[in-house]
Write an enzyme that holds these catalytic residues in place. Structure first.
Site, PDB file in Angstrom:
ATOM      1  N   PRO A  99       0.839  -1.209   0.000  1.00 39.30           N
ATOM      2  CG  PRO A  99      -0.708  -1.560   1.699  1.00 39.30           C
ATOM      3  CD  PRO A  99       0.569  -2.090   1.143  1.00 39.30           C
ATOM      4  N   GLY A 101       2.127   5.009   0.641  1.00 41.98           N
ATOM      5  CA  GLY A 101       2.012   6.098   1.618  1.00 41.98           C
ATOM      6  C   GLY A 101       1.391   5.670   2.925  1.00 41.98           C
ATOM      7  CB  ALA A 102      -0.024   2.667   3.999  1.00 42.56           C
ATOM      8  N   GLY A 105       6.716   1.333   3.751  1.00 45.34           N
ATOM      9  CA  GLY A 105       7.975   1.416   3.004  1.00 45.34           C
ATOM     10  C   GLY A 105       7.837   1.275   1.507  1.00 45.34           C
ATOM     11  CG  ASP A 150      11.174   3.709   5.747  1.00 42.95           C
ATOM     12  OD1 ASP A 150      11.233   3.604   6.983  1.00 42.95           O
ATOM     13  OD2 ASP A 150      10.157   4.088   5.131  1.00 42.95           O
TER      14      ASP A 150
HETATM   15  O1  PMV Z   1       6.020   6.372   7.351  1.00 42.82           O
HETATM   16  P1  PMV Z   1       7.363   5.854   7.035  1.00 42.82           P
HETATM   17  O2  PMV Z   1       7.368   4.411   6.828  1.00 42.82           O
HETATM   18  O3  PMV Z   1       8.049   6.612   5.958  1.00 42.82           O
HETATM   19  O4  PMV Z   1       8.254   5.981   8.374  1.00 42.82           O
HETATM   20  C1  PMV Z   1       8.791   7.157   8.799  1.00 42.82           C
HETATM   21  C2  PMV Z   1       9.571   6.906  10.035  1.00 42.82           C
HETATM   22  C3  PMV Z   1       9.947   8.197  10.747  1.00 42.82           C
HETATM   23  O5  PMV Z   1      10.696   7.814  11.902  1.00 42.82           O
HETATM   24  C4  PMV Z   1       8.705   8.942  11.199  1.00 42.82           C
HETATM   25  C5  PMV Z   1      10.778   9.127   9.868  1.00 42.82           C
HETATM   26  C6  PMV Z   1      12.174   8.620   9.590  1.00 42.82           C
HETATM   27  O6  PMV Z   1      12.816   9.208   8.720  1.00 42.82           O
HETATM   28  O7  PMV Z   1      12.649   7.682  10.268  1.00 42.82           O
END
Ligand code: PMV
Length: 312
Positions: A99, A101-102, A105, A150
């Site tokens: 999915p 933007g959820a 990753g 990620d």
């Molecule tokens: O929503 P995602 O999977 O892109 O996770 C972001 C994780 C954060 O800690 C909020 C930001 C980051 O760069 O680590």
């Protein structure tokens, strides 16, 4: 023709605090993947690259795309890294089960699958370090200060204990985790959620440092449990991490409702995962209660349920 793929990821502990130098734990979700195929195109000029995906209607051509476009960026960065100048027109086809933007990753996974497919096309090897570095450069375009977790967990496709710029420790899960993931429906860009935390942090750094410290401590406790195989207290740590994410202001009524519903239905613990303010949450469940918890999540408004088992 070449083909490659990359997994999704789940942040188990430490999102947001990881941006401020605290540890985070993330695991790959190997059954959820982005796939990329590269073949010689039957249209277009020599060297021109067309990118198609079911996520955007019409295909796009690399030479017409903005340099800010994440797909164009990863293709260009990978071509430079590989010293590859295609002599024929190419077609890159993307299909992703992840999915968008959820918080799972999807962006980093597509980037890494593209970089791997281009490397295979060029007959070259791409180390996880290089794949991770290329995907990180793309993440930076959209979110000024990504922690790098990620791209790291996806490129290495192993659980990682991660401290920004300092520790990248892949490790083996010595327990089996049965997780149910549910989508809260809403979507907020990671950069927005990170910026929101930043501005609240700036008005009250002391309180926020306290939250980050507590999240870091939970992450360290969870890391020890996951390595020892004694995962019983893990769920409780997840739920406490969720409460701290709520204090940071990155939860939402929908995410809170899903976390509460999972726990009421007998989950060992639950939390939002990723940037929050929408996207997915994860519940740690026992096999016996999985069906019951699934139904409870659906009744509480969860959609796109995914059930994954990771580890031993
Ligand atoms: O929503 P995602 O999977 O892109 O996770 C972001 C994780 C954060 O800690 C909020 C930001 C980051 O760069 O680590």
């Amino acid at each position: 023709m070449s083909e490659a793929d990359a997994s999704a990821k789940l942040i188990l502990f430490g999102e947001h605090a990881v941006v401020y130098g605290r540890p985070a734990l993330a695991i790959p979700l190997p059954t959820l993947r982005a796939h990329v195929w590269i073949r010689v195109n039957d249209r277009g000029e020599a060297g021109h690259i067309e990118i198609e995906s079911e996520h955007f209607g019409a295909s796009k051509w690399l030479h017409e795309s903005s340099p800010d476009d994440p797909l164009a960026a990863i293709v260009k960065l990978s071509l430079d890294e590989l010293h590859l100048t295609p002599s024929e027109p190419l077609l890159i086809t993307i299909h992703s089960d992840i999915p968008v933007g959820a918080g799972l990753g999807s962006g980093a996974s597509v980037s890494i699958a593209i970089a791997r497919a281009l490397a295979r096309f060029a007959g070259a090897d791409l180390t996880p370090e290089t794949a991770s570095r290329l995907a990180f450069a793309v993440e930076r375009i959209h979110h000024g200060s990504p922690s790098g977790i990620d791209n790291t967990v996806i490129a290495f496709e192993q659980p990682v204990y991660y401290i920004r710029d300092r520790v990248l420790q892949p490790f083996t899960l010595n327990s089996r985790l049965h997780l149910i993931l549910a989508d809260s429906g809403a979507r907020t860009q990671t950069s927005m959620a990170v910026a929101g935390v930043r501005s609240r942090y700036q008005t009250d750094p002391q309180t926020y440092e306290g939250y980050f410290d507590q999240i870091g401590q939970l992450t360290d406790q969870a890391y020890a449990l996951l390595q020892s195989g004694d995962d019983e207290p893990l769920g409780g740590l997840m739920t406490r991490n969720h409460a701290l994410l709520r204090s940071l202001g990155v939860s939402s009524p929908e995410l809170d409702a899903l976390v509460d519903a999972a726990i009421q239905a007998g989950a060992q613990g639950a939390k939002l995962s990723g940037a929050g303010m929408g996207g997915y949450m994860a519940a740690l469940v026992t096999d016996a209660l999985a069906g019951h918890i699934r139904r409870a999540l659906e009744q509480a408004g969860g959609s796109g349920l995914l059930e994954v088992e990771v580890g031993k």
